[in-house]
Design a protein around this motif. Structure first.
Motif, PDB file in Angstrom:
ATOM      1  N   ASN A   1       0.831  -1.206   0.000  1.00 28.84           N
ATOM      2  CA  ASN A   1       0.000   0.000   0.000  1.00 28.84           C
ATOM      3  C   ASN A   1       0.865   1.255   0.000  1.00 28.84           C
ATOM      4  O   ASN A   1       0.804   2.074   0.928  1.00 28.84           O
ATOM      5  N   PRO A   2       1.700   1.442  -1.020  1.00 28.12           N
ATOM      6  CA  PRO A   2       2.606   2.595  -1.034  1.00 28.12           C
ATOM      7  C   PRO A   2       1.849   3.905  -1.255  1.00 28.12           C
ATOM      8  O   PRO A   2       0.808   3.932  -1.928  1.00 28.12           O
ATOM      9  N   ALA A   3       2.385   4.973  -0.697  1.00 26.60           N
ATOM     10  CA  ALA A   3       1.780   6.284  -0.923  1.00 26.60           C
ATOM     11  C   ALA A   3       1.886   6.682  -2.387  1.00 26.60           C
ATOM     12  O   ALA A   3       0.974   7.310  -2.949  1.00 26.60           O
ATOM     13  N   VAL A   4       3.007   6.318  -2.991  1.00 22.66           N
ATOM     14  CA  VAL A   4       3.208   6.563  -4.424  1.00 22.66           C
ATOM     15  C   VAL A   4       3.872   5.331  -5.026  1.00 22.66           C
ATOM     16  O   VAL A   4       4.522   4.552  -4.344  1.00 22.66           O
ATOM     17  N   GLY A   5       3.694   5.152  -6.330  1.00 25.14           N
ATOM     18  CA  GLY A   5       4.396   4.075  -7.019  1.00 25.14           C
ATOM     19  C   GLY A   5       3.633   2.769  -7.036  1.00 25.14           C
ATOM     20  O   GLY A   5       2.535   2.640  -6.491  1.00 25.14           O
ATOM     21  N   ARG A   6       4.245   1.775  -7.678  1.00 23.25           N
ATOM     22  CA  ARG A   6       3.635   0.478  -7.908  1.00 23.25           C
ATOM     23  C   ARG A   6       3.470  -0.299  -6.602  1.00 23.25           C
ATOM     24  O   ARG A   6       4.305  -0.207  -5.699  1.00 23.25           O
ATOM     25  N   ALA A   7       2.431  -1.098  -6.511  1.00 21.59           N
ATOM     26  CA  ALA A   7       2.193  -1.949  -5.350  1.00 21.59           C
ATOM     27  C   ALA A   7       2.483  -3.405  -5.701  1.00 21.59           C
ATOM     28  O   ALA A   7       2.622  -3.765  -6.877  1.00 21.59           O
ATOM     29  N   PHE A   8       2.528  -4.252  -4.661  1.00 20.82           N
ATOM     30  CA  PHE A   8       2.894  -5.655  -4.835  1.00 20.82           C
ATOM     31  C   PHE A   8       1.971  -6.555  -4.015  1.00 20.82           C
ATOM     32  O   PHE A   8       1.556  -6.207  -2.917  1.00 20.82           O
ATOM     33  N   HIS A   9       1.674  -7.718  -4.583  1.00 20.55           N
ATOM     34  CA  HIS A   9       1.138  -8.831  -3.814  1.00 20.55           C
ATOM     35  C   HIS A   9       2.344  -9.584  -3.254  1.00 20.55           C
ATOM     36  O   HIS A   9       3.234  -9.990  -4.032  1.00 20.55           O
ATOM     37  N   LEU A  10       2.399  -9.811  -1.957  1.00 19.33           N
ATOM     38  CA  LEU A  10       3.593 -10.390  -1.347  1.00 19.33           C
ATOM     39  C   LEU A  10       3.385 -11.847  -0.947  1.00 19.33           C
ATOM     40  O   LEU A  10       2.368 -12.209  -0.341  1.00 19.33           O
ATOM     41  N   VAL A  11       4.361 -12.671  -1.306  1.00 17.73           N
ATOM     42  CA  VAL A  11       4.452 -14.047  -0.829  1.00 17.73           C
ATOM     43  C   VAL A  11       5.780 -14.147  -0.086  1.00 17.73           C
ATOM     44  O   VAL A  11       6.842 -13.942  -0.676  1.00 17.73           O
ATOM     45  N   ILE A  12       5.706 -14.436   1.235  1.00 13.67           N
ATOM     46  CA  ILE A  12       6.906 -14.385   2.075  1.00 13.67           C
ATOM     47  C   ILE A  12       7.062 -15.728   2.785  1.00 13.67           C
ATOM     48  O   ILE A  12       6.552 -15.940   3.893  1.00 13.67           O
ATOM     49  N   PRO A  13       7.754 -16.672   2.160  1.00 13.45           N
ATOM     50  CA  PRO A  13       7.927 -17.993   2.779  1.00 13.45           C
ATOM     51  C   PRO A  13       9.048 -17.989   3.820  1.00 13.45           C
ATOM     52  O   PRO A  13       9.955 -17.149   3.781  1.00 13.45           O
ATOM     53  N   SER A  14       8.970 -18.921   4.740  1.00  8.87           N
ATOM     54  CA  SER A  14      10.098 -19.223   5.625  1.00  8.87           C
ATOM     55  C   SER A  14      10.735 -20.518   5.145  1.00  8.87           C
ATOM     56  O   SER A  14      10.037 -21.499   4.859  1.00  8.87           O
TER      57      SER A  14
END
Length: 414
Positions: free
Chosen positions: A150-163
């Protein structure tokens, strides 16, 4: 000693013990999972009580050279952090915050892994895998979730964060030969199951190796690969790989002298990798049975590897976030398991061959040695240096790292 910002430490989780089979660090060997399954963190009260009892009944050794870090973590510092961990650190509040994130358990070759899956509301968001190193877990990236989704400006991302298996959130592997290649294969399968046909990859430390393997495995699906590093790590890797300074035409004579001096000083800092890469079982008994031993093993690296201008680890990173990582290592048996992962990694040394995927890097605590050693031919599509930060930029300088990631992948995605 700060509280974790709810805005950056929010969304869903693991039934670390019930669903993943993790109780007091017991290993999960086999699984019946066929697709990623939603899960939540639910540490039993008896496990919390046992941890606090162990912390409060610690046996403290006689100390030589009090107050100094040259022999390891000073006892006065350890006592202060242990007191905070036992009496002030609020695990249940942390657990609630973690459980606000969507999380899944997934499986590869009978091994269960865990991942945060945090979707952006932006319709043009780019799927992005964030891969941690040692001694971390997915919680290393908690403070970049908000600025990336949810950036104030610029491109956003769907995040996948594995351990990675055995790193706190993902159960320990009992398999011989579980390497970064298998971890990459597992993540590739997860991305397919989540419906992501094209995605970006970021990694640091051991996660950079997994990132390279994932790029190789997912040929044609990867938008780009970005890594984060720091000058000390660059120097250590150059030494480990036997880089011939005389053949490096980018370094001047003064730089070669300074690099040579750093090479000569490295053995004093390499004890952790010496024991983990040769006798992980022997070390593992101590880390698995003593939370204070586990804390010392990790916190010493946060003193040594974070921004050297910061006097103490909690000056460089949020102490609650650091203790969240240590606590999950304790409950998940991450000390012994991650030591074994280092052993497997060092024995495999299976560097991924280069691909045509665009590559980028961000160097923290950078000086004039960083790029000549890391990218002497200036062949990377993206290179950015920061004087700030250190080995854990997602924890030390999350806004800077998030900005670099946005800039690099936005330039590729258009």
């Amino acid at each position: 000693m700060t509280n974790i910002d709810r805005r950056t430490f929010t969304s869903s989780a693991i039934t670390l013990l019930a669903a993943a089979g993790l109780g007091s660090g017991s290993a999960m060997a086999q699984s019946s999972l066929t697709k990623p399954q939603p899960t939540r963190i639910a540490i039993p009260e008896r496990e919390l009580a046992d941890l606090k009892e162990r912390l409060r009944s610690a046996r403290w050794p006689v100390e030589v050279d009090p107050g100094q870090w040259t022999r390891g973590v000073p006892q006065d510092y350890m006592r202060r952090v242990v007191d905070y961990w036992a009496n002030s650190f609020d695990w249940r509040a942390i657990e609630d915050q973690l459980n606000e994130y969507e999380q899944v358990n997934f499986e590869h070759e009978g091994q269960v892994l865990h991942a945060f899956h945090v979707r952006s509301a932006r319709p043009d968001a780019i799927p992005l895998v964030l891969i941690h190193g040692w001694p971390s877990s997915a919680v290393e990236y908690l403070k970049v979730i908000e600025p990336l989704t949810n950036p104030a400006v610029g491109r956003a991302f769907h995040l996948v964060i594995p351990s990675q298996p055995g790193f706190g959130l993902s159960p320990a592997s009992s398999q011989v030969g579980w390497t970064s290649v298998k971890t990459a294969q597992a993540i590739a399968g997860l991305m397919a199951d989540l419906g992501y046909e094209r995605y970006a990859i970021h990694g640091s430390d051991m996660g950079a190796d997994v990132a390279g393997q994932l790029d190789q495995i997912s040929a044609g699906k990867v938008i780009g690969v970005h890594v984060a590093t720091d000058t000390d790590t660059i120097v250590a890797v150059a030494s480990f790989m036997g880089q011939d300074l005389s053949s490096n035409t980018v370094l001047n004579d003064d730089q070669k002298v300074r690099v040579g001096a750093k090479f000569a000083a490295l053995p004093d800092d390499m004890g952790y990798i010496g024991i983990q890469s040769t006798r992980p079982k022997t070390l593992g008994y101590a880390l698995h049975d003593s939370p204070i031993g586990q804390l010392a093993w990790i916190v010493e690296k946060f003193d040594a590897w974070t921004n050297p201008s910061k006097a103490l680890p909690e000056d460089a990173v949020d102490l609650d976030q650091l203790l969240t990582n240590v606590t999950l290592y304790w409950f998940g048996g991450g000390g012994a398991a991650s030591a074994n992962a280092v052993y497997e990694s060092m024995k495999a040394m299976s560097w991924a061959p280069p691909t045509d995927t665009p590559q980028g890097a961000s160097a923290f605590n950078a000086d004039d040695l960083a790029r000549p050693l890391f990218d002497p031919e200036a062949s990377l599509l993206f290179w950015r240096e920061h004087a700030e930060g250190g080995h854990f930029p997602a924890m030390e300088e999350p806004e800077l790292l998030a900005s670099d990631i946005r800039d690099f992948f936005t330039s590729l995605a258009g």
